[in-house]
Design an enzyme around this catalytic site. Structure first.
Site, mmCIF file in Angstrom:
data_model
loop_
_atom_site.group_PDB
_atom_site.id
_atom_site.type_symbol
_atom_site.label_atom_id
_atom_site.label_comp_id
_atom_site.label_asym_id
_atom_site.label_seq_id
_atom_site.Cartn_x
_atom_site.Cartn_y
_atom_site.Cartn_z
ATOM 1 N N GLN A 165 0.804 -1.222 0.000
ATOM 2 C CA GLN A 165 0.000 0.000 0.000
ATOM 3 C C GLN A 165 0.840 1.277 0.000
ATOM 4 O O GLN A 165 0.445 2.281 -0.596
ATOM 5 C CB GLN A 165 -0.943 -0.005 1.203
ATOM 6 C CG GLN A 165 -2.054 -1.036 1.097
ATOM 7 C CD GLN A 165 -2.930 -0.813 -0.123
ATOM 8 O OE1 GLN A 165 -3.493 0.245 -0.309
ATOM 9 N NE2 GLN A 165 -3.017 -1.830 -0.964
ATOM 10 N N ILE A 166 1.989 1.270 0.679
ATOM 11 C CA ILE A 166 2.823 2.477 0.670
ATOM 12 C C ILE A 166 3.331 2.745 -0.735
ATOM 13 O O ILE A 166 3.269 3.881 -1.234
ATOM 14 C CB ILE A 166 3.991 2.342 1.664
ATOM 15 C CG1 ILE A 166 3.467 2.281 3.102
ATOM 16 C CG2 ILE A 166 4.960 3.519 1.519
ATOM 17 C CD1 ILE A 166 4.547 2.038 4.145
ATOM 18 N N ASP A 219 9.185 -7.179 -5.980
ATOM 19 C CA ASP A 219 8.496 -7.775 -4.822
ATOM 20 C C ASP A 219 8.842 -9.250 -4.783
ATOM 21 O O ASP A 219 9.555 -9.759 -5.659
ATOM 22 C CB ASP A 219 6.984 -7.543 -4.901
ATOM 23 C CG ASP A 219 6.378 -7.318 -3.511
ATOM 24 O OD1 ASP A 219 6.719 -8.091 -2.586
ATOM 25 O OD2 ASP A 219 5.569 -6.384 -3.338
ATOM 26 N N GLY A 277 9.692 -5.437 3.213
ATOM 27 C CA GLY A 277 10.375 -6.143 4.283
ATOM 28 C C GLY A 277 9.418 -7.123 4.934
ATOM 29 O O GLY A 277 8.214 -7.143 4.624
ATOM 30 N N GLN A 327 19.749 -8.177 -0.772
ATOM 31 C CA GLN A 327 19.601 -6.950 -1.545
ATOM 32 C C GLN A 327 20.879 -6.113 -1.524
ATOM 33 O O GLN A 327 21.224 -5.473 -2.519
ATOM 34 C CB GLN A 327 18.411 -6.150 -1.029
ATOM 35 C CG GLN A 327 17.083 -6.832 -1.308
ATOM 36 C CD GLN A 327 15.880 -5.986 -0.965
ATOM 37 O OE1 GLN A 327 15.992 -4.921 -0.356
ATOM 38 N NE2 GLN A 327 14.704 -6.462 -1.342
ATOM 39 N N ASN A 357 10.841 -1.648 8.153
ATOM 40 C CA ASN A 357 11.271 -1.700 9.550
ATOM 41 C C ASN A 357 11.859 -3.061 9.931
ATOM 42 O O ASN A 357 11.452 -4.079 9.374
ATOM 43 C CB ASN A 357 10.089 -1.376 10.457
ATOM 44 C CG ASN A 357 9.724 0.086 10.390
ATOM 45 O OD1 ASN A 357 10.585 0.948 10.358
ATOM 46 N ND2 ASN A 357 8.426 0.381 10.347
ATOM 47 N N ASP A 381 8.545 10.647 10.999
ATOM 48 C CA ASP A 381 8.615 11.115 12.389
ATOM 49 C C ASP A 381 8.837 12.631 12.438
ATOM 50 O O ASP A 381 8.231 13.327 13.255
ATOM 51 C CB ASP A 381 9.753 10.398 13.113
ATOM 52 C CG ASP A 381 9.660 8.902 12.962
ATOM 53 O OD1 ASP A 381 8.749 8.299 13.537
ATOM 54 O OD2 ASP A 381 10.514 8.336 12.253
ATOM 55 N N ARG A 408 5.614 14.298 11.589
ATOM 56 C CA ARG A 408 4.685 14.173 12.713
ATOM 57 C C ARG A 408 5.006 15.191 13.804
ATOM 58 O O ARG A 408 4.097 15.844 14.347
ATOM 59 C CB ARG A 408 4.759 12.760 13.285
ATOM 60 C CG ARG A 408 4.122 11.690 12.421
ATOM 61 C CD ARG A 408 4.495 10.290 12.888
ATOM 62 N NE ARG A 408 3.699 9.260 12.213
ATOM 63 C CZ ARG A 408 3.967 7.959 12.255
ATOM 64 N NH1 ARG A 408 5.007 7.523 12.960
ATOM 65 N NH2 ARG A 408 3.200 7.098 11.605
ATOM 66 N N HIS A 418 14.208 4.749 14.452
ATOM 67 C CA HIS A 418 12.794 4.831 14.072
ATOM 68 C C HIS A 418 12.025 3.816 14.923
ATOM 69 O O HIS A 418 11.694 2.713 14.494
ATOM 70 C CB HIS A 418 12.618 4.543 12.586
ATOM 71 C CG HIS A 418 11.174 4.530 12.147
ATOM 72 N ND1 HIS A 418 10.376 5.641 12.248
ATOM 73 C CD2 HIS A 418 10.401 3.545 11.633
ATOM 74 C CE1 HIS A 418 9.169 5.342 11.795
ATOM 75 N NE2 HIS A 418 9.155 4.075 11.431
#
Length: 348
Positions: A37-38, A64, A111, A134, A153, A181, A184, A209
């Site tokens: 989705q990102i 992917d 990930g 990778q 992450n 972050d 935010r 993070h």
């Protein structure tokens, strides 16, 4: 454009660093986790010129896991239907050795997710295998000038693993996403003070993070005045504000039943755009980078620092005073990053 095209691309002269990378071909950009989705939210920004400008053509590689590659054909069809003038080619695949060939930019969103009941060591074991593979593929097939942004992450440690396995690419070319972050924290300051977002400058995210990150307002401003002076509430800034930013991802997950998507995609675009075109004069942003030892952070840790950018290079902002309150938070996030490295090594 055509799927997996090998044809020579139309020249697309660009601005800034793009002229150094592409003269007769488009900029080669790979997005991993392309079926997620990102990536789905980010790709229209990339292909419409919102990231590398409206003069830079894109040769896109969508990467992917093999089980998802068939679904990427549908994503490629949607990209066709958008009729992006800058998008010259799309390749899809599940092998980073193919997707990273002569690569200019790697945006690694994919990930292994942390599942319920999974310990950190288990997550690092899963992702370590991905990023070792990778990293080796980047080392063997990408351009030595390739710029890398790790989003998956644990982003800092994944970036460190990647960099350790790609010694041919300079350390300063490896970054991880801390911009979400940073955004935010900036938004929370604007909301608290009741000003437009553009009036808030130079908040800092230090460290990992994770919930040990340190959102720091000590050197930021609101309309040119110190944030602490304008808000005038140290109790809030030293507790609720920090915790709100640290745990914002969990707050969103609990509220909407899913993790951050388009805000993460926007942060990816912001990170790359500022890295490429530069930060405004007098402003800095937060980026996860390989530490050079600045501010007492052990050299080699991937740590979020305040940086200024220009032409796809960055400089750590030096001379910032770190008080005792801040140093305690530095120590906490440094220890967590070191523990993550130890946990990863124990899986080898």
């Amino acid at each position: 454009f055509f799927f997996s095209s090998r044809r020579r691309h139309t020249r697309c002269s660009g601005v800034s660093w793009a002229r150094r990378c592409v003269q007769e071909t488009a900029l080669k950009v790979c997005v991993s986790g392309a079926g997620g989705q990102i990536a789905y939210s980010f790709l229209p920004m990339l292909c419409s010129g919102q990231v590398f400008g409206d003069k830079t053509c894109i040769e896109l590689r969508l990467l992917d896991i093999p089980q998802v590659v068939e679904n990427l054909k549908g994503l490629a069809l949607e990209l066709q239907d958008c009729a992006f003038p800058l998008l010259k080619d799309v390749q899809i695949g599940g092998d980073p050795n193919e997707m990273f060939k002569d690569l200019d930019v790697a945006i690694l969103i994919g990930g292994f997710p942390r599942l319920k009941g999974m310990e950190r060591r288990d997550l690092l074991d899963k992702n370590g295998k991905i990023f070792i593979t990778q990293g080796q593929a980047l080392n063997n097939h990408a351009k030595s000038t390739c710029k890398i942004l790790v989003v998956a992450n644990p982003a800092n440690t994944n970036c460190w693993i990647l960099q350790q396995n790609a010694p041919k690419i300079p350390k300063q070319n490896f970054t991880c996403l801390m911009r979400l972050d940073h955004n935010r924290a900036t938004a929370q300051v604007a909301l608290k003070s009741g000003v437009p977002i553009q009036e808030v400058r130079n908040v800092i995210i230090w460290g990992n993070h994770s919930t040990t990150q340190y959102p720091d307002v000590n050197h930021g401003t609101i309309s040119g005045q110190p944030i602490r002076t304008v808000i005038n509430d140290d109790t809030y800034l030293n507790s609720d504000f920090i915790e709100r930013v640290q745990k914002r991802g969990a707050e969103i997950l609990n509220t909407r039943g899913n993790s951050s998507v388009f805000s993460a995609a926007k942060a990816v675009a912001d990170h790359l755009k500022d890295w490429c075109f530069g930060t405004p004069e007098g402003s800095w942003v937060s980026m996860g980078i390989v530490s050079d030892g600045s501010y007492g952070v052990p050299e080699g840790l991937v740590f979020s620092y305040p940086v200024t950018c220009k032409d796809f290079e960055y400089q750590i902002v030096q001379g910032i005073k770190i008080d005792e309150f801040s140093q305690q938070r530095f120590n906490t996030t440094i220890k967590e990053l070191q523990d993550e490295q130890t946990d990863f090594r124990s899986t080898l």
